[in-house]
Design a protein around this motif. Structure first.
Motif, PDB file in Angstrom:
ATOM      1  N   MET A 241      50.704  43.596  45.861  1.00 62.16           N
ATOM      2  CA  MET A 241      50.253  43.167  47.187  1.00 62.16           C
ATOM      3  C   MET A 241      48.770  42.863  47.194  1.00 62.16           C
ATOM      4  O   MET A 241      48.329  41.860  47.766  1.00 62.16           O
ATOM      5  CB  MET A 241      50.586  44.248  48.222  1.00 62.16           C
ATOM      6  N   VAL A 242      47.988  43.729  46.566  1.00 66.99           N
ATOM      7  CA  VAL A 242      46.546  43.517  46.510  1.00 66.99           C
ATOM      8  C   VAL A 242      46.230  42.251  45.729  1.00 66.99           C
ATOM      9  O   VAL A 242      45.398  41.428  46.146  1.00 66.99           O
ATOM     10  CB  VAL A 242      45.848  44.742  45.888  1.00 66.99           C
ATOM     11  N   ARG A 243      46.891  42.061  44.598  1.00 67.40           N
ATOM     12  CA  ARG A 243      46.621  40.876  43.780  1.00 67.40           C
ATOM     13  C   ARG A 243      46.987  39.596  44.531  1.00 67.40           C
ATOM     14  O   ARG A 243      46.227  38.611  44.520  1.00 67.40           O
ATOM     15  CB  ARG A 243      47.399  40.947  42.462  1.00 67.40           C
ATOM     16  N   ALA A 244      48.139  39.597  45.195  1.00 65.71           N
ATOM     17  CA  ALA A 244      48.549  38.407  45.947  1.00 65.71           C
ATOM     18  C   ALA A 244      47.535  38.090  47.044  1.00 65.71           C
ATOM     19  O   ALA A 244      47.174  36.927  47.268  1.00 65.71           O
ATOM     20  CB  ALA A 244      49.937  38.622  46.542  1.00 65.71           C
TER      21      ALA A 244
ATOM     22  N   HIS B 124      47.671  34.990  56.967  1.00 65.25           N
ATOM     23  CA  HIS B 124      47.595  36.347  57.508  1.00 65.25           C
ATOM     24  C   HIS B 124      48.436  37.277  56.637  1.00 65.25           C
ATOM     25  O   HIS B 124      49.543  36.922  56.211  1.00 65.25           O
ATOM     26  CB  HIS B 124      48.140  36.308  58.938  1.00 65.25           C
ATOM     27  N   ALA B 125      47.928  38.463  56.352  1.00 69.43           N
ATOM     28  CA  ALA B 125      48.667  39.424  55.526  1.00 69.43           C
ATOM     29  C   ALA B 125      49.878  39.947  56.293  1.00 69.43           C
ATOM     30  O   ALA B 125      49.736  40.542  57.368  1.00 69.43           O
ATOM     31  CB  ALA B 125      47.760  40.586  55.127  1.00 69.43           C
TER      32      ALA B 125
ATOM     33  N   THR C 175      48.145  45.662  53.251  1.00 70.69           N
ATOM     34  CA  THR C 175      46.953  44.821  53.121  1.00 70.69           C
ATOM     35  C   THR C 175      46.532  44.199  54.443  1.00 70.69           C
ATOM     36  O   THR C 175      45.580  43.424  54.479  1.00 70.69           O
ATOM     37  CB  THR C 175      47.199  43.705  52.090  1.00 70.69           C
ATOM     38  N   ARG C 176      47.217  44.548  55.525  1.00 74.71           N
ATOM     39  CA  ARG C 176      46.898  43.987  56.841  1.00 74.71           C
ATOM     40  C   ARG C 176      45.787  44.796  57.494  1.00 74.71           C
ATOM     41  O   ARG C 176      45.832  46.015  57.507  1.00 74.71           O
ATOM     42  CB  ARG C 176      48.155  43.988  57.712  1.00 74.71           C
TER      43      ARG C 176
ATOM     44  N   ASP D 167      50.735  50.208  61.383  1.00 76.69           N
ATOM     45  CA  ASP D 167      51.844  50.606  60.514  1.00 76.69           C
ATOM     46  C   ASP D 167      51.334  51.245  59.225  1.00 76.69           C
ATOM     47  O   ASP D 167      52.030  52.060  58.604  1.00 76.69           O
ATOM     48  CB  ASP D 167      52.721  49.397  60.177  1.00 76.69           C
ATOM     49  N   LEU D 168      50.129  50.900  58.838  1.00 78.36           N
ATOM     50  CA  LEU D 168      49.520  51.505  57.652  1.00 78.36           C
ATOM     51  C   LEU D 168      49.425  53.021  57.788  1.00 78.36           C
ATOM     52  O   LEU D 168      49.352  53.740  56.786  1.00 78.36           O
ATOM     53  CB  LEU D 168      48.131  50.898  57.444  1.00 78.36           C
TER      54      LEU D 168
END
Length: 678
Positions: free
Chosen positions: A159-162, A277-278, A283-284, A307-308
């Protein structure tokens, strides 16, 4: 192969509505999610071999947009995305289940971009969660949360890489969206249905308006945007020619302007990214969308902002920072070319005041601290690889048709405001700065409100060659029209009180913030049903979950023409900070305007060196950088209507009146009153 995994997951999910192994009402939840995944799969199978940029199946794309988003617009009150509805149905585990449902509903852009691996990971997590509900006993909240934690922790690197590739790597950025900007037919607003985002009435109207603009107007808009970006480098002595990647952030509907701006950049050897937008909660940013996005429901966005919270903690923070660092290392070639964002924000969208519900996830005190430390550490890490002395940005605003029947007049006036001649304003603002530089502090008092602020200034060692205030003339910050400084915190005190101000998409009513020694000590507003809800909204939207933020900026806006537009069309409450900050004094909580640039030599157009680039917080940057910065900078403006006086107070106590009764009275600045008196 990933497609085999995807097909296996979908086959299993399509069986769920035919089974009766999960107790009600959880069965209804899983069936609804499975049915949506089935609709998404129908789209994927139908368009798998199509190029969505050129396919002539537009009626089907329009139908699919309604199928994939329509219920979130029509009946969010009864959607499994709605935590309040889910709480009634599902009890104490609604936060976990609605969060996963949000991950599923966020897969539509991935389907359009044909990112099957991202989709498959979410579908497999859904199956895993479904399976633990098929036993004789319902799983505990901890068991459910454990599944989500494993999903976030195990796939955080992907997710971070994307996310970083979308922002920094033109080759890996959103392929379809970028191709639409560069190659799509933008003279018909139906191109929006090719993006994979929800297509709102507002976006369609914006695109239709932009499509009919004369080419010379589009070019004028684009060149102003491009020139501000380029000149931001040149005026601050930064190496524009050394860079070659820009990052576009803009509202849907203005793609035609983005394309023309990209052509100007391409002539300088620049490529660009256009991140979305994430859609993954890991990652949001809880503060809101930063990438390309059309919201089907703003209340939904608000409900899922945190949600995090379901996974946030020290372990997740440590892992994400490690992965960010690893990705920065792997992407060094792209990072070295990255020049910074070129931003368009829009104003005049439908007014929205969020309703806070107890069912919504919120950070605990420890999670707020952990997330705040994460944002601080991420900012420091980012500047380790993206040096502030080599990056810049620009930002500009345009109205949306939904602002009302005066839209076309407002657009024409905004065009004139955004392209005003800086040479006209420069000498007027120099007179303001000359007066302010005589002061040890500035006093600001409100009219019809309780504002009374004392802002301490840095001592000038050589007034002939130094200045506290920057003369801002439409480069990185369009439109022109402000002088600003970084206050000394010690001794800065008072109450900032604004009756109505629009910040990050929300209209705050009766906003009050008290400062002592330059730090926030109390705050409140009339939004929400209780004082606590109002404070929570301020903490989320203005403070970004930080407490005791410093006063990072004090400025005086001078763009009285923009103020006249606001008054003439009664749109003050709907103006973005970018323009409204030019229409009166404003105060920014958080970092200074010179974060990570404190040691650079910066000068005003008259040659005077700017010396007020740090405060007592940012002075800690060498020995304790995580305490020096806050990753927050939120401007709050007092309009001329709510302003009584601004006075510069000298060491001997004598005063220079800059503004009185909302009008400029300093000799040489009276010309600024002409639009106010028109």
């Amino acid at each position: 192969m990933i497609l085999d995994r995807y097909r296996d997951a979908v086959t299993r999910i399509r069986e769920i509505p035919l089974e009766n192994t999960v107790q009600s009402p959880f069965r209804e939840y899983f069936c609804a999610a499975a049915e949506f995944i089935g609709r998404l799969d129908d789209f994927i199978r139908s368009f798998m071999d199509d190029d969505l940029l050129t396919t002539d199946r537009m009626p089907e794309l329009i139908r699919q947009n309604q199928l994939l988003y329509g219920d979130l617009v029509r009946d969010y009150a009864h959607s499994w995305m709605n935590p309040s509805f889910a709480e009634v149905k599902l009890g104490g585990v609604q936060k976990e289940l609605t969060a996963l449902y949000g991950e599923i509903r966020g897969l539509v852009p991935d389907a359009f971009e044909k990112r099957y691996e991202s989709i498959t990971v979410v579908l497999e997590t859904f199956i895993q969660l479904y399976c633990i509900f098929t036993g004789e006993e319902l799983p505990s909240e901890q068991e459910i949360r454990s599944v989500l934690y494993s999903y976030a922790y195990d796939y955080s690197e992907d997710m971070v890489r994307a996310s970083m590739q979308e922002q920094y790597d033109p080759e890996e950025s959103t392929h379809l969206l970028k191709r639409i900007v560069l190659q799509g037919s933008l003279l018909n607003n139906e191109y929006l249905y090719r993006t994979g985002e929800y297509v709102s009435k507002e976006a369609l109207e914006t695109a239709a308006f932009a499509a009919k603009l004369p080419e010379d107007i589009v070019d004028r808009m684009a060149y102003t945007w491009y020139r501000g970006y380029r000149d931001g480098f040149i005026l601050q002595g930064k190496p524009y020619s050394k860079k070659s990647i820009a990052e576009f952030r803009f509202d849907a509907g203005w793609e035609r302007v983005v394309r023309r701006t990209a052509e100007y950049l391409a002539a300088d050897g620049y490529d660009f990214t256009v991140p979305r937008h994430a859609s993954r909660f890991l990652t949001r940013n809880p503060a809101g969308a930063a990438g390309y996005y059309i919201s089907p429901n703003q209340q939904m966005d608000y409900d899922h902002a945190y949600d995090l919270q379901l996974v946030m903690g020290d372990r997740i923070v440590s892992r994400m920072l490690e992965e960010r660092n690893q990705c920065f290392e792997e992407m060094r070639p792209e990072i070295s070319r990255y020049a910074g964002p070129i931003v368009m924000e829009c104003f005049g969208g439908p007014e929205f005041e969020p309703a806070h519900h107890p069912a919504n996830p919120v950070f605990t005190e420890h999670q707020s601290e952990a997330y705040g430390e994460y944002r601080n550490s991420l900012q420091v890490l980012t500047h380790k690889y993206i040096h502030e002395e080599e990056r810049s940005f620009t930002i500009i605003s345009w109205p949306l048709p939904s602002i009302g029947p005066d839209f076309r007049d407002i657009f024409r006036e905004t065009l004139e405001i955004n392209t005003m001649d800086p040479d006209t304003y420069r000498p007027v603002q120099e007179k303001l700065i000359a007066a302010l530089d005589q002061a040890v502090y500035v006093e600001v008092t409100g009219r019809g409100n309780d504002t009374h602020m004392k802002v301490m200034l840095h001592p000038l060692g050589d007034p002939e060659r130094q200045s506290n205030f920057e003369n801002c003339l439409a480069d990185v910050n369009i439109p022109l029209g402000e002088v600003f400084t970084s206050p000394v915190l010690t001794g800065t005190e008072g109450l900032l009180h604004v009756q109505s101000v629009y910040i990050n998409g929300i209209r705050f009513r009766n906003l009050k913030i008290r400062f002592e020694d330059g730090r926030v000590t109390e705050y409140g507003c009339d939004n929400g049903n209780t004082p606590g809800e109002g404070r929570a909204l301020i903490r989320k939207t203005i403070f970004m979950e930080k407490e005791h933020l410093p006063l990072g900026e004090f400025a005086i806006g001078t763009n009285t023409r923009a103020y006249r537009m606001m008054e003439q069309y009664d749109i003050g409450a709907r103006m973005p900070i970018l323009i409204s900050e030019k229409t009166g004094p404003h105060f920014a909580v958080g970092d200074t305007c010179y974060s990570f640039m404190e040691d650079m030599k910066l000068y005003n157009p008259d040659g005077k060196e700017l010396i007020a680039k740090e405060n007592e917080c940012s002075a800690l940057r060498q020995k304790d950088p995580e305490k020096a910065y806050f990753a927050v900078h939120t401007d709050i403006t007092i309009s001329y209507r709510e302003l009584d006086k601004i006075e510069a107070v000298r060491q001997d106590g004598s005063r220079i009146t800059v503004i009185s009764n909302g009008r400029f009275v300093l000799p040489g600045t009276e010309v600024l009153n002409a639009p106010l008196d028109a």
